[in-house]
Design a protein around this motif. Structure first.
Motif, PDB file in Angstrom:
ATOM      1  N   PRO A  68       0.802  -1.557   0.183  1.00  0.00           N
ATOM      2  CA  PRO A  68       0.166   0.117   0.189  1.00  0.00           C
ATOM      3  C   PRO A  68       0.614   1.538  -0.160  1.00  0.00           C
ATOM      4  O   PRO A  68       0.085   2.526  -0.639  1.00  0.00           O
ATOM      5  CB  PRO A  68      -0.582  -0.293   1.360  1.00  0.00           C
ATOM      6  CG  PRO A  68      -0.527  -1.710   1.496  1.00  0.00           C
ATOM      7  CD  PRO A  68       0.157  -2.120   1.250  1.00  0.00           C
ATOM      8  N   CYS A 111      -7.561   4.801   8.231  1.00  0.00           N
ATOM      9  CA  CYS A 111      -7.168   3.120   8.036  1.00  0.00           C
ATOM     10  C   CYS A 111      -8.604   2.997   6.650  1.00  0.00           C
ATOM     11  O   CYS A 111      -7.594   2.244   5.086  1.00  0.00           O
ATOM     12  CB  CYS A 111      -6.705   2.054   8.151  1.00  0.00           C
ATOM     13  SG  CYS A 111      -5.318   2.129   9.680  1.00  0.00           S
ATOM     14  N   GLU A 112      -9.375   2.984   7.068  1.00  0.00           N
ATOM     15  CA  GLU A 112     -10.685   2.616   5.802  1.00  0.00           C
ATOM     16  C   GLU A 112     -10.541   4.071   5.115  1.00  0.00           C
ATOM     17  O   GLU A 112     -10.395   3.636   3.911  1.00  0.00           O
ATOM     18  CB  GLU A 112     -12.140   2.745   7.138  1.00  0.00           C
ATOM     19  CG  GLU A 112     -11.751   1.480   8.154  1.00  0.00           C
ATOM     20  CD  GLU A 112     -13.426   1.672   7.833  1.00  0.00           C
ATOM     21  OE1 GLU A 112     -14.285   1.307   8.141  1.00  0.00           O
ATOM     22  OE2 GLU A 112     -13.453   1.759   9.183  1.00  0.00           O
ATOM     23  N   TYR A 143      -8.264   5.802   3.653  1.00  0.00           N
ATOM     24  CA  TYR A 143      -7.445   5.733   3.180  1.00  0.00           C
ATOM     25  C   TYR A 143      -6.893   4.415   1.980  1.00  0.00           C
ATOM     26  O   TYR A 143      -6.519   3.749   1.745  1.00  0.00           O
ATOM     27  CB  TYR A 143      -6.226   6.081   3.549  1.00  0.00           C
ATOM     28  CG  TYR A 143      -6.101   7.725   3.451  1.00  0.00           C
ATOM     29  CD1 TYR A 143      -5.691   8.422   2.661  1.00  0.00           C
ATOM     30  CD2 TYR A 143      -6.469   8.155   4.831  1.00  0.00           C
ATOM     31  CE1 TYR A 143      -5.462   9.463   2.604  1.00  0.00           C
ATOM     32  CE2 TYR A 143      -6.253   9.399   4.756  1.00  0.00           C
ATOM     33  CZ  TYR A 143      -5.997  10.212   3.972  1.00  0.00           C
ATOM     34  OH  TYR A 143      -5.819  11.906   4.284  1.00  0.00           O
ATOM     35  N   GLY A 144      -7.846   3.355   1.986  1.00  0.00           N
ATOM     36  CA  GLY A 144      -7.572   1.797   2.074  1.00  0.00           C
ATOM     37  C   GLY A 144      -6.117   1.207   2.316  1.00  0.00           C
ATOM     38  O   GLY A 144      -5.863   0.413   2.272  1.00  0.00           O
ATOM     39  N   LEU A 145      -6.216   1.357   3.760  1.00  0.00           N
ATOM     40  CA  LEU A 145      -5.051   0.802   4.126  1.00  0.00           C
ATOM     41  C   LEU A 145      -4.805  -0.047   5.249  1.00  0.00           C
ATOM     42  O   LEU A 145      -6.514  -0.899   6.174  1.00  0.00           O
ATOM     43  CB  LEU A 145      -4.237   1.998   4.914  1.00  0.00           C
ATOM     44  CG  LEU A 145      -3.227   2.747   3.928  1.00  0.00           C
ATOM     45  CD1 LEU A 145      -2.580   3.978   5.602  1.00  0.00           C
ATOM     46  CD2 LEU A 145      -2.211   3.030   3.555  1.00  0.00           C
ATOM     47  N   PRO A 146      -4.844  -1.165   5.426  1.00  0.00           N
ATOM     48  CA  PRO A 146      -5.023  -2.324   6.495  1.00  0.00           C
ATOM     49  C   PRO A 146      -4.224  -2.217   7.125  1.00  0.00           C
ATOM     50  O   PRO A 146      -3.884  -1.367   7.693  1.00  0.00           O
ATOM     51  CB  PRO A 146      -3.696  -3.565   5.822  1.00  0.00           C
ATOM     52  CG  PRO A 146      -2.440  -2.931   5.359  1.00  0.00           C
ATOM     53  CD  PRO A 146      -2.927  -1.480   4.896  1.00  0.00           C
ATOM     54  N   GLY A 151      -6.142  -6.528   2.413  1.00  0.00           N
ATOM     55  CA  GLY A 151      -6.763  -5.550   1.892  1.00  0.00           C
ATOM     56  C   GLY A 151      -7.194  -4.760   2.747  1.00  0.00           C
ATOM     57  O   GLY A 151      -6.637  -5.179   4.269  1.00  0.00           O
ATOM     58  N   PRO A 152      -7.481  -3.305   2.345  1.00  0.00           N
ATOM     59  CA  PRO A 152      -8.235  -2.420   3.352  1.00  0.00           C
ATOM     60  C   PRO A 152      -9.019  -2.256   4.416  1.00  0.00           C
ATOM     61  O   PRO A 152     -10.143  -3.527   4.429  1.00  0.00           O
ATOM     62  CB  PRO A 152      -8.571  -1.354   1.971  1.00  0.00           C
ATOM     63  CG  PRO A 152      -8.150  -1.487   1.378  1.00  0.00           C
ATOM     64  CD  PRO A 152      -7.832  -3.350   0.880  1.00  0.00           C
ATOM     65  N   TYR A 153      -8.498  -1.957   5.368  1.00  0.00           N
ATOM     66  CA  TYR A 153      -9.308  -2.032   6.782  1.00  0.00           C
ATOM     67  C   TYR A 153     -10.872  -2.600   6.695  1.00  0.00           C
ATOM     68  O   TYR A 153     -11.607  -1.022   6.218  1.00  0.00           O
ATOM     69  CB  TYR A 153      -8.485  -2.295   8.251  1.00  0.00           C
ATOM     70  CG  TYR A 153      -9.761  -2.522   8.729  1.00  0.00           C
ATOM     71  CD1 TYR A 153      -9.333  -3.774  10.124  1.00  0.00           C
ATOM     72  CD2 TYR A 153     -10.861  -1.579   9.526  1.00  0.00           C
ATOM     73  CE1 TYR A 153     -10.430  -3.609  11.005  1.00  0.00           C
ATOM     74  CE2 TYR A 153     -11.637  -1.807  10.742  1.00  0.00           C
ATOM     75  CZ  TYR A 153     -11.209  -3.195  11.604  1.00  0.00           C
ATOM     76  OH  TYR A 153     -11.627  -3.173  12.717  1.00  0.00           O
ATOM     77  N   THR A 154     -12.147  -3.447   6.980  1.00  0.00           N
ATOM     78  CA  THR A 154     -13.477  -2.896   7.077  1.00  0.00           C
ATOM     79  C   THR A 154     -13.968  -3.649   8.092  1.00  0.00           C
ATOM     80  O   THR A 154     -15.375  -3.636   8.477  1.00  0.00           O
ATOM     81  CB  THR A 154     -14.102  -3.379   5.625  1.00  0.00           C
ATOM     82  OG1 THR A 154     -14.062  -5.057   5.884  1.00  0.00           O
ATOM     83  CG2 THR A 154     -13.276  -2.356   4.094  1.00  0.00           C
TER      84      THR A 154
END
Length: 457
Positions: A25, A398-399, A401-404, A436-439
């Motif tokens: 990332p 994180c959510e 910016y699409g970061l884990p 992947g990104p944190y959700t």
């Protein structure tokens, strides 16, 4: 970014895994995004800094007082350690006090988390801890080297502690075949492994470290080792044996008085009886103490309880620290890709190179709040009690910016670490897919809450 099968990131919803771990990332983000992330994390740090006050100072002082009381209770219980229940209680109580002293107090105080208090004792320069590492060497190898060059291969010496291969990018050597065995040994002797690790054998072999400095550090380790061994394996067992001997001496004297009173003997007759017993030697006080093992048994049992307490502390510290750094979720970095790193890039690298452990308030206290390893690596100088307050905000960033956000239950994190150690003892190996990104949920622990923070100045 292509994805493979979904995997849960802890207890939250399933996350997609990248099929290509090289899609870091850090490389996907634009320079503008990285700069903005840096600004947001800086602002969060300044907000917490502005909010520090009495409740934080009260917490650390209360924790130190509690830990010391716990240690004294454990020592008192071990006086009676010749019996199984006091032995078990004493070992457990002492082990917990050592865990708190190392994890929640020593580690965090020496990070400078409480330096803002201007306390003459509770500060990173004055504090020393109950472990084999000298404070000076640990501050250099951990605070500076590890937290500056986190997960950079060839610069972060905490990657495998120079004896284990925990990333496929590390070159394989035959001695790694033994790492499953010395991994177990390291867990039991963790404080000694860390102390020796601070010496930096690679630099010594390469002639890059001054021999005077090596001698100084060896002298420091020898001094800490002498203090540790004397305290835990000589002094306290002797105290247990001596106190129990005095107690049993009192019991013997009381029984003798009761016997004399029961028999209605005169003082002169009592003296005659005691002389006769001394001549026979069969019922002398010394003989009774020897027969009852009044000194030897408490000494031996306290010694074994101290060994057990140190093993508890070492294995727990090992588990928490390895879970925070070496699960499959974490990224490693080359020196080339971290050249000209900005402040925002440093934050992102810390975020990607650490992993959390889900848990409640008690778990986080006894882990030194290193269950929040992500937050700790973002802010190593922030009081550990604040990590649970900022974790929801970190996850929100994180959510966005699409970061884990690497986290999971204790058994999952530790299991992944052990699997990696076993697999990479052999040649080859591939990097496992990364989340992947944190959700997941914004709040993961029962003690988490949003901090009510002032605006940064």
């Amino acid at each position: 970014m292509t994805t493979a099968a979904a995997q849960t990131n802890g207890s939250g919803p399933p996350l997609e895994q990248t099929t290509d771990p090289s899609e870091n990332p850090l490389h996907r983000l634009t320079d503008e995004q990285i700069e903005q992330i840096g600004k947001e994390f800086d602002e969060l740090h300044e907000q917490i800094k502005a909010d520090l006050g009495d409740r934080d100072a009260t917490y650390i002082r209360s924790m130190i007082a509690f830990q010391r009381r716990l240690a004294l209770i454990g020592r008192a219980e071990l006086i009676a350690s010749r019996w199984r229940l006091p032995w078990a209680l004493g070992a457990a109580t002492l082990g917990m006090s050592k865990i708190l002293e190392n994890m929640e107090i020593g580690h965090n105080v020496m990070h400078g988390q409480w330096d803002w208090m201007n306390d003459p004792v509770i500060n990173s320069r004055a504090w020393d801890w109950d472990t084999a590492s000298t404070a000076e060497a640990w501050r250099h190898s951990h605070n500076f080297i590890h937290h500056t060059y986190t997960n950079i291969i060839g610069k972060d010496r905490d990657l495998g502690y120079e004896i284990m291969r925990i990333d496929p990018a590390q070159k394989w050597y035959p001695f790694y075949l033994l790492q499953p065995f010395y991994n177990v040994l390291l867990s039991m002797l963790f404080e000694w492994g860390v102390a020796v690790h601070d010496l930096d054998f690679d630099a010594i072999r390469a002639g890059e470290k001054d021999l005077k400095q090596v001698r100084k550090e060896l002298k420091g380790i020898a001094g800490k080792a002498r203090a540790q061994i004397t305290k835990d394996y000589i002094a306290w067992p002797v105290i247990s044996g001596a106190v129990m001997t005095l107690v049993e001496l009192g019991v013997i004297a009381a029984k003798a008085r009761d016997e004399r009173a029961t028999q209605g003997l005169s003082r002169r007759a009592g003296r005659a009886l005691r002389k006769a017993r001394r001549r026979s030697g069969s019922d002398s006080v010394l003989s009774q103490l020897i027969a009852r093992r009044s000194f030897r048994e408490p000494f031996k049992r306290t010694l074994t309880a101290d060994v057990a307490a140190n093993l508890m502390r070492n294995v727990w510290s090992y588990a928490i620290i390895f879970c925070g750094h070496f699960p499959d979720q974490t990224y490693t970095f080359t020196q080339e890709e971290t050249e000209n790193e900005t402040r925002g890039g440093w934050y992102v690298r810390q975020l990607l190179g650490a992993a959390n452990i889900d848990g409640g308030p008690l778990f986080h206290v006894i882990s030194g709040n290193l269950g929040y390893q992500v937050e700790h690596h973002l802010y190593p100088d922030m009081p550990s009690t604040r990590y649970g307050e900022i974790a929801p905000k970190v996850r929100e960033i994180c959510e966005r910016y699409g970061l884990p956000y690497n986290t999971g239950p204790f058994h999952q994190q530790l299991g992944m670490v052990q699997r990696t150690i076993l697999r990479l003892a052999l040649p080859g190996g591939k990097a496992r897919p990364k989340p992947g990104p944190y959700t997941g949920p914004r709040y993961r622990g029962s003690g988490e809450r949003d901090a009510e923070l002032p605006e940064a100045a």
